[in-house]
Design a protein around this motif. Structure first.
Motif: not given
Length: 243
Positions: A75-85
């Motif tokens: 999971t470490s390289d997964l690209r994640i978007l924090d929406v309403g960060a």
């Protein structure tokens, strides 16, 4: 750069929750939302902490657990978007779980400026999330997206869920919270008259399921606030997989 400790009074805390947040409804404008969070940027962590806001602690680990399961612990390289960060509360938890490829999106540049001090996010997008495509984000860019404490009373409208699906890859996970009362269309506050506050999240979520845009993986009822009124005590933590 570290954030400086900001003291606040009970009057300021009450002003934020009752005087500002609880004035929002399903028809509130993006400018109203932006103004509220611009005004509380440096005090946000303190004011929500004293009000017992914990959804970022209860939902984010469930999101991480699911990502581990479907990615065989890689999971470490997964690209994640924090929406309403916001100020980076969720990002902090993700970093603690080993994620390092995280972007942030928020309507308030002042909130993002606070989040920037944590050195968590690679890219930051200051934009109001709605039906229009987010500038700079193409289709299928993220392995997952998480949206905690944002899909709620007028902050972001249900139509924004389509845009989140657009930018997450097929097979990717979208995790988000919805307050129990908001999801169930319960109006127990003087500011939540049904005539102007039909939130519509439940209908939108079901419609997207029927259209085969996503499928529900899990739904949990978790702690949202621990020291405010019962109406805001619980929220649903949803985990959907994009189809």
């Amino acid at each position: 750069m570290e954030r400086r400790e900001t003291k606040l009074t009970m009057e300021e805390m009450d002003s934020f929750y009752r005087g500002k947040l609880l004035t929002l409804n399903a028809h509130s404008s993006d400018e109203q939302v932006k103004r509220i969070f611009d005004d509380v940027d440096e005090k946000y962590d303190k004011v929500t902490g004293e009000a017992g806001y914990v959804a970022f602690k209860t939902c984010t680990p469930l999101f991480h657990q699911l990502l581990q399961e479907i990615n065989n612990d890689r999971t470490s390289d997964l690209r994640i978007l924090d929406v309403g960060a916001g100020t980076g509360l969720v990002g902090n938890v993700l970093r603690d779980h080993g994620y390092s490829n995280i972007d942030a999106l928020d309507i308030s540049q002042k909130m993002l400026d606070e989040a920037k001090k944590l050195n968590i996010y690679k890219n930051m997008f200051c934009v109001a999330l709605g039906e229009k495509p987010i500038p700079g984000i193409e289709n299928d860019q993220y392995d997952a997206a998480i949206c905690v404490g944002t899909l709620t009373v007028g902050h972001v409208k249900p139509v924004a869920l389509d845009e989140i699906v657009r930018i997450v890859k097929p097979g990717g996970i979208i995790g988000f919270t919805l307050r129990e009362d908001v999801f169930n269309e319960i109006y127990d506050h003087e500011n939540f008259e049904e005539s102007r506050t039909k939130f519509g999240y439940r209908e939108k979520i079901t419609k997207m399921e029927n259209e085969k845009k996503w499928k529900l993986i899990r739904r949990d009822l978790v702690e949202n606030h621990t020291s405010v009124d019962e109406m805001r005590a619980k929220c649903y933590s949803f985990m959907y997989q994009v189809l």
